[in-house]
Design a protein around this motif. Structure first.
Motif, short mmCIF file in Angstrom:
data_model
loop_
_atom_site.label_atom_id
_atom_site.label_comp_id
_atom_site.label_asym_id
_atom_site.label_seq_id
_atom_site.Cartn_x
_atom_site.Cartn_y
_atom_site.Cartn_z
N PHE A 77 55.66 20.12 -41.41
CA PHE A 77 54.81 20.12 -42.60
C PHE A 77 55.59 20.57 -43.82
CE2 PHE A 77 51.95 20.55 -39.05
CZ PHE A 77 51.04 19.56 -39.32
N VAL A 78 55.56 19.73 -44.83
CA VAL A 78 56.10 20.07 -46.15
C VAL A 78 54.89 20.47 -46.98
CG1 VAL A 78 57.29 19.22 -48.20
CG2 VAL A 78 57.98 18.41 -45.93
N VAL A 79 54.92 21.66 -47.55
CA VAL A 79 53.79 22.11 -48.36
C VAL A 79 54.19 22.15 -49.83
CG1 VAL A 79 52.68 23.40 -46.50
CG2 VAL A 79 54.30 24.57 -47.97
N MET A 80 53.33 21.59 -50.66
CA MET A 80 53.48 21.71 -52.11
C MET A 80 52.88 23.06 -52.51
SD MET A 80 52.37 17.89 -53.45
CE MET A 80 51.77 18.56 -54.98
N ALA A 81 53.56 23.76 -53.41
CA ALA A 81 53.03 25.05 -53.85
C ALA A 81 53.40 25.30 -55.29
CB ALA A 81 53.56 26.17 -52.97
N THR A 82 52.45 25.79 -56.04
CA THR A 82 52.67 26.16 -57.43
C THR A 82 53.27 27.56 -57.48
OG1 THR A 82 50.51 27.19 -57.67
CG2 THR A 82 50.66 24.82 -58.17
N PRO A 83 53.86 27.94 -58.61
CA PRO A 83 54.36 29.32 -58.73
C PRO A 83 53.26 30.35 -58.46
CG PRO A 83 55.22 27.98 -60.52
CD PRO A 83 54.21 27.13 -59.78
N GLU A 84 52.03 30.03 -58.85
CA GLU A 84 50.91 30.95 -58.62
C GLU A 84 50.65 31.13 -57.12
OE1 GLU A 84 50.26 28.90 -62.61
OE2 GLU A 84 50.76 28.21 -60.59
N ASP A 85 50.67 30.03 -56.36
CA ASP A 85 50.47 30.10 -54.91
C ASP A 85 51.61 30.86 -54.24
OD1 ASP A 85 48.05 28.67 -54.85
OD2 ASP A 85 49.10 26.75 -54.76
N ILE A 86 52.84 30.61 -54.72
CA ILE A 86 54.01 31.29 -54.14
C ILE A 86 53.93 32.79 -54.41
CG2 ILE A 86 56.52 31.54 -54.32
CD1 ILE A 86 56.55 28.46 -54.96
N LYS A 87 53.56 33.16 -55.62
CA LYS A 87 53.45 34.58 -55.98
C LYS A 87 52.42 35.28 -55.10
CE LYS A 87 52.67 37.66 -59.87
NZ LYS A 87 52.33 37.76 -61.30
N MET A 88 51.35 34.58 -54.78
CA MET A 88 50.29 35.16 -53.93
C MET A 88 50.67 35.14 -52.45
SD MET A 88 46.86 33.62 -55.77
CE MET A 88 46.25 33.19 -54.19
N SER A 89 51.80 34.52 -52.11
CA SER A 89 52.22 34.37 -50.71
C SER A 89 51.09 33.77 -49.88
CB SER A 89 52.66 35.71 -50.12
OG SER A 89 53.24 35.51 -48.87
N ALA A 90 50.57 32.66 -50.38
CA ALA A 90 49.42 32.00 -49.75
C ALA A 90 49.72 31.65 -48.29
CB ALA A 90 49.06 30.73 -50.53
N GLU A 91 48.71 31.79 -47.46
CA GLU A 91 48.88 31.58 -46.01
C GLU A 91 49.38 30.18 -45.68
OE1 GLU A 91 46.51 32.08 -41.79
OE2 GLU A 91 45.41 32.40 -43.64
N TYR A 92 48.89 29.16 -46.38
CA TYR A 92 49.31 27.80 -46.04
C TYR A 92 50.81 27.62 -46.24
CZ TYR A 92 49.81 26.04 -50.84
OH TYR A 92 50.24 25.81 -52.13
N ILE A 93 51.39 28.38 -47.18
CA ILE A 93 52.84 28.30 -47.40
C ILE A 93 53.58 28.86 -46.19
CG2 ILE A 93 54.75 29.12 -48.83
CD1 ILE A 93 52.75 29.18 -51.19
N ARG A 94 53.10 29.96 -45.66
CA ARG A 94 53.73 30.57 -44.47
C ARG A 94 53.62 29.66 -43.26
NH1 ARG A 94 50.76 34.86 -46.51
NH2 ARG A 94 49.37 34.87 -44.70
N LEU A 95 52.58 28.85 -43.19
CA LEU A 95 52.40 27.93 -42.06
C LEU A 95 53.28 26.70 -42.14
CD1 LEU A 95 48.51 28.03 -41.66
CD2 LEU A 95 50.22 29.10 -40.17
N GLY A 96 53.72 26.35 -43.34
CA GLY A 96 54.54 25.16 -43.53
C GLY A 96 55.96 25.34 -43.01
N ASP A 97 56.64 24.22 -42.83
CA ASP A 97 58.04 24.24 -42.40
C ASP A 97 58.99 24.13 -43.58
OD1 ASP A 97 57.67 24.14 -39.43
OD2 ASP A 97 56.60 22.31 -39.98
N GLN A 98 58.51 23.57 -44.67
CA GLN A 98 59.33 23.35 -45.85
C GLN A 98 58.46 23.51 -47.09
OE1 GLN A 98 61.46 19.61 -45.72
NE2 GLN A 98 61.80 19.60 -47.92
N LEU A 99 58.97 24.17 -48.09
CA LEU A 99 58.25 24.42 -49.33
C LEU A 99 58.82 23.55 -50.44
CD1 LEU A 99 56.41 26.14 -51.26
CD2 LEU A 99 58.33 27.72 -51.41
#
Length: 147
Positions: A77-99
């Motif tokens: 899974f490649v997850v798209m993430a905004t700087p806001e999502d990254i700053k919040m360390s959103a759970e879906y980002i941690r579940l992804g394989d690539q950001l």
């Protein structure tokens, strides 16, 4: 219904021999598609959404991959993430394989930006895009452009 007492019927392998559910679970996605007569293998999915919908999607697809291939990481899974999502360390980002970081701000800059989603999918080698609900999933241009 399938259970331990009533397992699913075996499928036929490419050599014409029946395969048990255990044998199917050891197949790669490529072998799985071939056995089922398909021609498109999905090994990498772009998650073009955020929040709990992305978490649920990744968890569901990982559970399916485990049941089907015996490996929850058979699909990446490649997850798209905004700087806001990254700053919040959103759970879906941690579940992804690539950001893949995308612009922040309103969703027309990121999760609803069809051209950006198509570009990220192409650049990262994704064979499929999960747009979830809301955002770009509401634009018919997304599937038309990806086709």
């Amino acid at each position: 219904l399938c259970s331990r007492e009533n397992p699913p019927p075996p499928t036929m392998s490419s050599t014409g021999q029946a395969q048990s559910i255990e044998a199917r679970a050891r197949q790669s996605p490529t072998e799985y598609v071939k056995v089922l007569g398909g021609n498109k293998v999905i090994e990498k999915v772009l998650v073009a959404n955020n929040g709990i919908s992305a978490v649920k999607a990744i968890r569901s697809m990982r559970a399916w991959a485990f049941r089907t291939f015996g490996d929850e990481r058979a699909i990446k899974f490649v997850v798209m993430a905004t700087p806001e999502d990254i700053k919040m360390s959103a759970e879906y980002i941690r579940l992804g394989d690539q950001l893949e970081e995308v612009p922040g701000g309103t969703n027309n800059n990121n999760y609803a930006n069809v051209q950006l989603i198509v570009d990220v999918a192409s650049r990262t080698g994704c064979q499929a895009v999960w747009a979830g609900w809301g955002h770009a999933s509401e634009f018919p241009e997304l599937p038309a452009t990806l086709a």
